[in-house]
Design a protein around this motif. Structure first.
Motif, PDB file in Angstrom:
ATOM      1  N   LEU A 109      -9.846  14.888   0.817  1.00  0.00           N
ATOM      2  CA  LEU A 109      -9.374  13.552   0.457  1.00  0.00           C
ATOM      3  C   LEU A 109      -8.146  13.159   1.275  1.00  0.00           C
ATOM      4  N   ARG A 110      -7.256  14.110   1.519  1.00  0.00           N
ATOM      5  CA  ARG A 110      -6.083  13.813   2.336  1.00  0.00           C
ATOM      6  C   ARG A 110      -6.507  13.485   3.773  1.00  0.00           C
ATOM      7  N   ASP A 111      -7.540  14.158   4.287  1.00  0.00           N
ATOM      8  CA  ASP A 111      -8.058  13.846   5.614  1.00  0.00           C
ATOM      9  C   ASP A 111      -8.638  12.439   5.652  1.00  0.00           C
ATOM     10  N   ARG A 112      -9.338  12.052   4.593  1.00  0.00           N
ATOM     11  CA  ARG A 112      -9.904  10.703   4.529  1.00  0.00           C
ATOM     12  C   ARG A 112      -8.805   9.652   4.534  1.00  0.00           C
ATOM     13  N   VAL A 113      -7.723   9.918   3.808  1.00  0.00           N
ATOM     14  CA  VAL A 113      -6.593   8.994   3.787  1.00  0.00           C
ATOM     15  C   VAL A 113      -5.998   8.879   5.183  1.00  0.00           C
ATOM     16  N   ASP A 114      -5.878   9.994   5.877  1.00  0.00           N
ATOM     17  CA  ASP A 114      -5.334   9.986   7.237  1.00  0.00           C
ATOM     18  C   ASP A 114      -6.220   9.171   8.172  1.00  0.00           C
TER      19      ASP A 114
ATOM     20  N   ALA B 121      -8.237   6.737   7.302  1.00  0.00           N
ATOM     21  CA  ALA B 121      -8.112   5.331   6.925  1.00  0.00           C
ATOM     22  C   ALA B 121      -6.827   4.720   7.476  1.00  0.00           C
ATOM     23  N   ARG B 122      -5.733   5.477   7.423  1.00  0.00           N
ATOM     24  CA  ARG B 122      -4.467   4.977   7.968  1.00  0.00           C
ATOM     25  C   ARG B 122      -4.573   4.756   9.467  1.00  0.00           C
TER      26      ARG B 122
ATOM     27  N   GLU C   2       0.884   4.171  -2.801  1.00  0.00           N
ATOM     28  CA  GLU C   2       0.706   5.584  -2.469  1.00  0.00           C
ATOM     29  C   GLU C   2       1.855   6.428  -3.009  1.00  0.00           C
TER      30      GLU C   2
ATOM     31  N   ALA D 259       0.832  -1.210   0.000  1.00  0.00           N
ATOM     32  CA  ALA D 259       0.000   0.000   0.000  1.00  0.00           C
ATOM     33  C   ALA D 259       0.861   1.252   0.000  1.00  0.00           C
TER      34      ALA D 259
ATOM     35  N   SER E  79       1.387   6.805  -6.675  1.00  0.00           N
ATOM     36  CA  SER E  79       0.299   7.753  -6.910  1.00  0.00           C
ATOM     37  C   SER E  79       0.774   9.186  -6.710  1.00  0.00           C
TER      38      SER E  79
END
Length: 107
Positions: free
Chosen positions: A84-89, A91-92, A31, A27, A34
């Motif tokens: 979107l960056r907050d969502r990634v954070d 999820a992590r 990332e 992953a 990406s």
């Protein structure tokens, strides 16, 4: 590791932990790729030309220091990117919590 589990040297939980570490590494690579593609697209957008891969002996130019990094500029430029960056954070952090928790929350 699978051979050692079949031989009885290791528990199946060790295999699951190893699989989790491998998935996390894959992953992280995805990332990074990406982010590289995103940076290349931003470069193409700003300059009209794509990044060139350096080939043998040709060194890349040193980055010009600036007050704000491209990520900071991008996040302030468009609120959807920040979301979107907050969502990634989130999820992590959820993935980290799930890997640490040994059992379900009490109900």
């Amino acid at each position: 590791m699978a051979k050692r589990i079949k031989a009885g040297d290791l528990a199946r939980a060790d295999q699951h932990q190893a699989d989790g570490v491998q998935a996390t590494a894959e992953a992280a690579v995805a990332e990074a790729e990406s982010a590289l593609a995103d940076a290349a697209q931003q470069l193409r957008t700003l300059t009209g030309i794509g990044p060139e891969r350096s080939s043998g002996g040709v060194s890349a130019p040193e980055p010009v220091p600036s007050a704000a990094t491209p990520t900071q500029i991008l996040e302030t430029a468009h609120p959807a990117v920040a979301e979107l960056r907050d969502r990634v954070d989130v999820a992590r952090r959820t993935m980290t919590l799930a890997s640490v928790q040994g059992r379900a929350n009490p109900s």
